[in-house]
Design an enzyme around this catalytic site. Sequence first.
Site, PDB file in Angstrom:
ATOM      1  CD  GLU A  82     -17.250  -1.737  11.138  1.00  0.00           C
ATOM      2  OE1 GLU A  82     -17.026  -2.795  10.516  1.00  0.00           O
ATOM      3  OE2 GLU A  82     -16.717  -0.662  10.831  1.00  0.00           O
TER       4      GLU A  82
ATOM      5  CG  ASN B  76     -19.339  -8.079   9.730  1.00  0.00           C
ATOM      6  OD1 ASN B  76     -18.457  -7.589   9.042  1.00  0.00           O
ATOM      7  ND2 ASN B  76     -19.166  -8.401  11.001  1.00  0.00           N
TER       8      ASN B  76
ATOM      9  NE  ARG C  42     -15.037  -5.642   3.932  1.00  0.00           N
ATOM     10  CZ  ARG C  42     -15.621  -4.485   3.739  1.00  0.00           C
ATOM     11  NH1 ARG C  42     -15.597  -3.905   2.569  1.00  0.00           N
ATOM     12  NH2 ARG C  42     -16.233  -3.885   4.724  1.00  0.00           N
TER      13      ARG C  42
END
Length: 148
Positions: A55, A59, A113
């Site tokens: 994650e 990002n 997203r």
Amino acid sequence: MSQMEETRGKKETMRLEIESLSCNEAFARVAVAAFMARMDPTVEEVDDVKTAVSEAVTNCVIHAYGGGEGKIWIQAEVEGSLLTVQVRDSGVGISDVKKAMEPLYTGKPEAGRSGMGFSFMEAFMDEVQVDSVPGEGTVVTMKKKLGQ
């Protein structure tokens, strides 16, 4: 003396620099998992850390660099039963970290997203801290105590 006993109490660090490419996300998660193997983690602990690292790196790729070129720096540190992972970029930064960490908030709704990246990091790690300066980049520091 086992490897775990040998490293217990010692502080060890791994540093990794990767290009901001989505294909490098898998490499980053496996590298951190291999490094933390010396701590004799459970399968669940490894999966938790791998998810959080994925994650954080995603990002960087999507938000910090918008899919463009850039570097991502990952540092993993083991001290006793504590694993600390830092994921750093020198991208656009986050102007409102508190807002960005809200579940379902996304700065890229047009890209489909989900806005759950930070929520997943917080769910799988014991502690998540985000420091960011707009125009300079972001550092995500995640900690997990193993063997609890």
